[in-house]
Design a protein around this motif. Sequence first.
Motif, short mmCIF file in Angstrom:
data_model
loop_
_atom_site.label_atom_id
_atom_site.label_comp_id
_atom_site.label_asym_id
_atom_site.label_seq_id
_atom_site.Cartn_x
_atom_site.Cartn_y
_atom_site.Cartn_z
N PHE A 74 0.87 -1.18 0.00
CA PHE A 74 0.00 0.00 0.00
C PHE A 74 0.90 1.23 0.00
O PHE A 74 1.55 1.54 1.01
CB PHE A 74 -0.92 0.01 1.22
CG PHE A 74 -1.83 1.21 1.27
CD1 PHE A 74 -2.93 1.29 0.44
CD2 PHE A 74 -1.58 2.24 2.15
CE1 PHE A 74 -3.78 2.39 0.48
CE2 PHE A 74 -2.41 3.36 2.19
CZ PHE A 74 -3.51 3.42 1.35
N VAL A 75 0.98 1.89 -1.12
CA VAL A 75 1.96 2.96 -1.29
C VAL A 75 1.28 4.31 -1.39
O VAL A 75 0.21 4.46 -1.98
CB VAL A 75 2.84 2.71 -2.55
CG1 VAL A 75 2.00 2.66 -3.81
CG2 VAL A 75 3.94 3.75 -2.67
N GLN A 76 1.92 5.31 -0.80
CA GLN A 76 1.43 6.68 -0.83
C GLN A 76 2.59 7.60 -1.17
O GLN A 76 3.64 7.57 -0.52
CB GLN A 76 0.84 7.08 0.53
CG GLN A 76 0.32 8.50 0.56
CD GLN A 76 -0.24 8.86 1.93
OE1 GLN A 76 -0.10 8.12 2.89
NE2 GLN A 76 -0.88 10.01 2.03
N SER A 77 2.42 8.39 -2.23
CA SER A 77 3.47 9.34 -2.59
C SER A 77 3.31 10.62 -1.78
O SER A 77 2.19 11.07 -1.54
CB SER A 77 3.42 9.67 -4.09
OG SER A 77 2.18 10.25 -4.43
N ILE A 78 4.42 11.18 -1.35
CA ILE A 78 4.42 12.42 -0.55
C ILE A 78 4.99 13.52 -1.43
O ILE A 78 6.20 13.75 -1.47
CB ILE A 78 5.25 12.25 0.74
CG1 ILE A 78 4.81 10.99 1.50
CG2 ILE A 78 5.12 13.48 1.61
CD1 ILE A 78 3.38 11.01 1.98
N ASP A 79 4.11 14.20 -2.15
CA ASP A 79 4.57 15.21 -3.11
C ASP A 79 5.05 16.48 -2.44
O ASP A 79 5.91 17.19 -2.98
CB ASP A 79 3.43 15.56 -4.10
CG ASP A 79 3.01 14.35 -4.92
OD1 ASP A 79 3.88 13.50 -5.21
OD2 ASP A 79 1.83 14.26 -5.27
#
Length: 214
Positions: A74-79
Amino acid sequence: MRYMSALFAASLFMSSCCNSCKNEMTRYHEDGRAKPAVAIASMIDTTSFDVPWSLSEELTTMVVKRIADTKSIFVQSIDDFSSSKNPFAQDLSWTKHEFAGQEFVVFMELVQHDLIPAAKGKKKPSSTQEAANNLNMAVRLRVIDLRGHTPKIVLQELVKESYYIPRSLLPTDYNRTTWGSEDYRASPMGIAHAQLAQEISARLNDYILLAKSR
């Protein structure tokens, strides 16, 4: 009109709930096991390679998509990661607060992105070598495990890739052939970046899953 407005608001609410439910379901495998929750910070670019778009945004997007496509994390990008802390320094205590709710955080730094003549260093290069180039790239990786009381490094390495561009491929004008276009995906740089992103995502996936299993 009031009825239509209420109906529209209800449909928006239901859509939001469905999206939230779908997003929550991706956190788990079909058998109910939780996937590793991973935050991926935007890649730091310390090179001076000049293109009309952000290499950091391009490569980060590609890595996140490839990891998400495996459906094992479960991946979340932190822009909007803009911490003044150095993610490659020894002090990692700040990551517990900065990425609260995550099990792992990934930091990446593009440290090399050079287009170099393939004949460089050869005494008598052939005409073919004189027209060919190598796109040399290197990305520094660091994966931090946030599950314990103290953040722990589970992966730290330098991923290198060199893509050979033969003379048969005409030079590409990247002011016209830009990231996101079909032509770019088939261009030497587009192919090279895809290979680099694949190598990075494979390394991250393997090490994170291994750390999760312990």
